[in-house]
Structure formats: structure tokens, C-alpha cells
Design a protein around this motif. Structure first.
Motif, PDB file in Angstrom:
ATOM      1  N   LEU A  41      35.522  39.362  53.847  1.00  0.00           N
ATOM      2  CA  LEU A  41      34.092  38.819  53.867  1.00  0.00           C
ATOM      3  C   LEU A  41      33.967  38.745  52.203  1.00  0.00           C
ATOM      4  N   PHE A  42      34.423  39.687  51.319  1.00  0.00           N
ATOM      5  CA  PHE A  42      34.078  39.298  50.064  1.00  0.00           C
ATOM      6  C   PHE A  42      34.908  38.171  49.439  1.00  0.00           C
ATOM      7  N   LEU A  43      36.220  37.848  50.007  1.00  0.00           N
ATOM      8  CA  LEU A  43      36.817  36.555  49.577  1.00  0.00           C
ATOM      9  C   LEU A  43      36.054  35.435  50.103  1.00  0.00           C
ATOM     10  N   TRP A  44      35.715  35.316  51.285  1.00  0.00           N
ATOM     11  CA  TRP A  44      34.484  34.322  51.819  1.00  0.00           C
ATOM     12  C   TRP A  44      33.274  33.940  51.112  1.00  0.00           C
ATOM     13  N   LEU A  45      32.640  35.004  50.884  1.00  0.00           N
ATOM     14  CA  LEU A  45      31.373  35.008  50.048  1.00  0.00           C
ATOM     15  C   LEU A  45      31.707  34.421  48.623  1.00  0.00           C
ATOM     16  N   HIS A  94      31.255  30.003  45.991  1.00  0.00           N
ATOM     17  CA  HIS A  94      30.610  29.571  44.380  1.00  0.00           C
ATOM     18  C   HIS A  94      30.398  28.160  44.201  1.00  0.00           C
ATOM     19  N   ALA A  95      29.460  27.754  43.368  1.00  0.00           N
ATOM     20  CA  ALA A  95      29.146  26.379  42.986  1.00  0.00           C
ATOM     21  C   ALA A  95      28.863  26.508  41.243  1.00  0.00           C
ATOM     22  N   PRO A  96      29.206  25.693  40.731  1.00  0.00           N
ATOM     23  CA  PRO A  96      29.127  25.758  39.221  1.00  0.00           C
ATOM     24  C   PRO A  96      27.635  25.831  38.501  1.00  0.00           C
ATOM     25  N   TRP A  97      26.808  25.256  39.430  1.00  0.00           N
ATOM     26  CA  TRP A  97      25.627  25.302  38.929  1.00  0.00           C
ATOM     27  C   TRP A  97      24.945  26.730  39.498  1.00  0.00           C
ATOM     28  N   LEU A  98      25.590  27.366  39.886  1.00  0.00           N
ATOM     29  CA  LEU A  98      25.165  28.988  40.227  1.00  0.00           C
ATOM     30  C   LEU A  98      25.426  29.952  39.248  1.00  0.00           C
ATOM     31  N   ASP A  99      26.695  29.521  38.575  1.00  0.00           N
ATOM     32  CA  ASP A  99      27.481  30.602  37.487  1.00  0.00           C
ATOM     33  C   ASP A  99      26.482  31.086  36.586  1.00  0.00           C
ATOM     34  N   GLY A 100      25.297  30.258  36.223  1.00  0.00           N
ATOM     35  CA  GLY A 100      24.345  30.584  34.916  1.00  0.00           C
ATOM     36  C   GLY A 100      23.371  31.559  35.500  1.00  0.00           C
ATOM     37  N   PRO A 101      22.659  31.298  36.379  1.00  0.00           N
ATOM     38  CA  PRO A 101      21.552  32.195  37.290  1.00  0.00           C
ATOM     39  C   PRO A 101      22.379  33.577  37.616  1.00  0.00           C
ATOM     40  N   MET A 102      23.579  33.316  38.248  1.00  0.00           N
ATOM     41  CA  MET A 102      24.243  34.680  38.684  1.00  0.00           C
ATOM     42  C   MET A 102      24.548  35.546  37.457  1.00  0.00           C
ATOM     43  N   PRO A 161      45.205  43.719  41.890  1.00  0.00           N
ATOM     44  CA  PRO A 161      46.200  42.513  41.877  1.00  0.00           C
ATOM     45  C   PRO A 161      46.362  41.616  42.713  1.00  0.00           C
ATOM     46  N   ALA A 162      46.368  42.066  43.933  1.00  0.00           N
ATOM     47  CA  ALA A 162      46.729  41.017  45.173  1.00  0.00           C
ATOM     48  C   ALA A 162      45.490  39.977  45.220  1.00  0.00           C
ATOM     49  N   LEU A 163      44.229  40.230  44.660  1.00  0.00           N
ATOM     50  CA  LEU A 163      43.078  39.317  44.758  1.00  0.00           C
ATOM     51  C   LEU A 163      42.727  38.435  43.712  1.00  0.00           C
ATOM     52  N   GLN A 164      43.527  38.741  42.505  1.00  0.00           N
ATOM     53  CA  GLN A 164      42.910  38.172  41.385  1.00  0.00           C
ATOM     54  C   GLN A 164      43.321  36.696  41.292  1.00  0.00           C
ATOM     55  N   GLN A 165      43.978  36.091  41.795  1.00  0.00           N
ATOM     56  CA  GLN A 165      44.384  34.705  41.847  1.00  0.00           C
ATOM     57  C   GLN A 165      43.234  34.105  43.050  1.00  0.00           C
ATOM     58  N   LEU A 166      42.655  34.810  43.723  1.00  0.00           N
ATOM     59  CA  LEU A 166      42.072  34.213  44.980  1.00  0.00           C
ATOM     60  C   LEU A 166      40.379  34.328  44.582  1.00  0.00           C
ATOM     61  N   ILE A 167      39.998  35.036  43.682  1.00  0.00           N
ATOM     62  CA  ILE A 167      38.367  35.128  43.298  1.00  0.00           C
ATOM     63  C   ILE A 167      38.239  34.026  42.152  1.00  0.00           C
ATOM     64  N   VAL A 179      20.150  40.309  42.563  1.00  0.00           N
ATOM     65  CA  VAL A 179      21.079  41.086  41.318  1.00  0.00           C
ATOM     66  C   VAL A 179      21.993  41.723  42.201  1.00  0.00           C
ATOM     67  N   SER A 180      22.215  42.194  43.312  1.00  0.00           N
ATOM     68  CA  SER A 180      23.049  42.752  44.103  1.00  0.00           C
ATOM     69  C   SER A 180      24.177  41.737  44.342  1.00  0.00           C
ATOM     70  N   TYR A 181      23.800  40.598  44.817  1.00  0.00           N
ATOM     71  CA  TYR A 181      24.511  39.603  45.302  1.00  0.00           C
ATOM     72  C   TYR A 181      25.106  38.971  44.167  1.00  0.00           C
ATOM     73  N   SER A 182      24.854  38.919  43.146  1.00  0.00           N
ATOM     74  CA  SER A 182      25.339  38.349  41.904  1.00  0.00           C
ATOM     75  C   SER A 182      26.592  39.227  41.486  1.00  0.00           C
ATOM     76  N   ARG A 183      26.730  40.472  41.665  1.00  0.00           N
ATOM     77  CA  ARG A 183      27.863  41.442  41.345  1.00  0.00           C
ATOM     78  C   ARG A 183      29.105  41.053  42.579  1.00  0.00           C
ATOM     79  N   LEU A 184      28.639  40.459  43.688  1.00  0.00           N
ATOM     80  CA  LEU A 184      30.013  40.133  44.458  1.00  0.00           C
ATOM     81  C   LEU A 184      30.203  38.500  43.954  1.00  0.00           C
ATOM     82  N   TYR A 185      29.253  37.683  43.526  1.00  0.00           N
ATOM     83  CA  TYR A 185      29.465  36.714  43.210  1.00  0.00           C
ATOM     84  C   TYR A 185      30.569  36.416  41.805  1.00  0.00           C
TER      85      TYR A 185
END
Length: 188
Positions: free
Chosen positions: A12-16, A20-28, A91-97, A145-151
Motif C-alpha cells: 500500500l505504501f509503494l502504491w500510494l 506522486h506528481a511534481p506539482w504536489l512536491d511543494g505542498p507536501m 534498503p529493498a525500497l530505496q530504489q522504488l520510492i 500533514v499525515s499523508y505528507s509523511r507517506l508522500y
């Protein structure tokens, strides 16, 4: 069971995180930075002080206690106890996130951001929600705020859910103590 839960949480984390979208990076990034919210906290304290005058000190103290308890439960108790790596340190996720910021602390269960924001939202709701139903929108802020931590790759969904639960319970307990103190002082 634990492995299955961890697997589902990771998927679920990997899917969520992958949504991502570049325009969301700033607000997150804005949402996830603690210093972003200091003006909001100042306005909230000022509003409570003006609106509730004598009661405001106790209300603010209850909110501060709820946030402190939730923060310490997540950060000082659960993170060192569970030793669950943040996704960005796995380590197993670093290339996927999709990392937006530097990773931060090593452990992530439970999310202090979720605990603290839900403690504040719940505390304000329990204190003044009947008089000001619009404060329910604080839950949308807490979710953002909470979702931004996952983002940004710092927490799994269960980290956020646990943090939200901790914050909600801490606020309910602190507001109940405040109400008991308030009733005792009215009777005396």
C-alpha cells in the motif's frame, strides 16, 4: 500474520507513494515541515485566548498536554521499542520510492506528525466542536500533514494510522481530565 500485515502495508505504501506528481512536491514539503505550522498554532492560541478568556489557559494546557503525550508515546516509546525502519531507510525500497526530502530518523513506527496533528484536531474538536462545528475541518489538515509523511517516503500507512490513534486517544484523555478539573472548580 505479522509478515502478511507488513507485506500489505509495504505494498500500500509503494502504491500510494508512487502516485506522486511534481506539482504536489511543494505542498507536501510545506505540510511535512514542522515550522510551517507555527503561525497557525499562534492564531489558534490567540483565538482561544480571545474567545474563551479565563477558560483558555486550561484549554491550551489540555491541548499542549495531549500533543506532548502523543509525541512522546510515538517518538520516545514506540520508535525505540519497535525498531521499524522508515521506508526511506529500508534498503529493498530505496530504489522504488519517491523521496522528496532527506529521510530523517531511522525508525518510523508510529508517526509523530500523525499523532501530534490528530491530538490537536481531536482536542480542539472535543473542546469547542459543539459551538464551532467548522473546527471539524482540522481533521482534513491532520490528514494532509499525515499523508505528507507517506508522500515524502518517511512512513508506512500503518505508522500513520497508529499515530492518528495515539493522538486521538491522548486528546480524549487530556480533554476528559480538563473537563473533570473544570467541573471540580465550578462546584467548589
Amino acid at each position: 500474520m505479522r509478515e502478511t500485515l507488513n507485506y500489505l502495508d509495504t505494498q500500500l505504501f509503494l502504491w500510494l507513494n508512487g502516485q506522486h506528481a511534481p506539482w504536489l512536491d511543494g505542498p507536501m514539503v510545506f505540510a511535512t515541515e514542522r515550522n510551517s505550522w507555527f503561525p497557525f498554532y499562534a492564531v489558534l492560541i490567540g483565538w482561544l485566548a480571545v474567545r474563551y478568556r479565563k477558560q483558555a489557559f486550561g484549554m491550551i494546557l489540555a491541548l499542549v498536554a495531549a500533543v506532548a503525550i502523543s509525541d512522546q508515546t510515538a517518538s520516545a516509546l514506540l520508535k525505540p521499542l519497535t525498531h521499524r525502519l522508515r521506508p526511506c531507510h529500508e534498503p529493498a525500497l530505496q530504489q522504488l520510492i519517491h523521496p522528496v526530502l532527506e529521510c530523517g530518523g531511522l525508525y518510523g513506527f508510529a508517526s509523530s506528525h500523525a499523532a501530534n496533528t490528530f491530538a490537536l484536531a481531536t482536542g480542539v474538536w472535543l473542546l469547542v466542536g459543539r459551538q464551532y462545528p467548522a473546527v471539524k475541518w482540522l481533521y482534513l489538515w491532520a490528514f494532509w500533514v499525515s499523508y505528507s509523511r507517506l508522500y515524502v517516503g518517511a512512513h508506512y500507512p500503518l505508522d500513520l494510522l497508529a499515530g492518528a490513534g495515539i493522538g486521538t486517544l491522548a486528546a480524549a484523555g487530556c480533554v476528559a481530565l480538563y473537563r473533570r478539573w473544570q467541573m471540580r472548580n465550578l462546584i467548589v
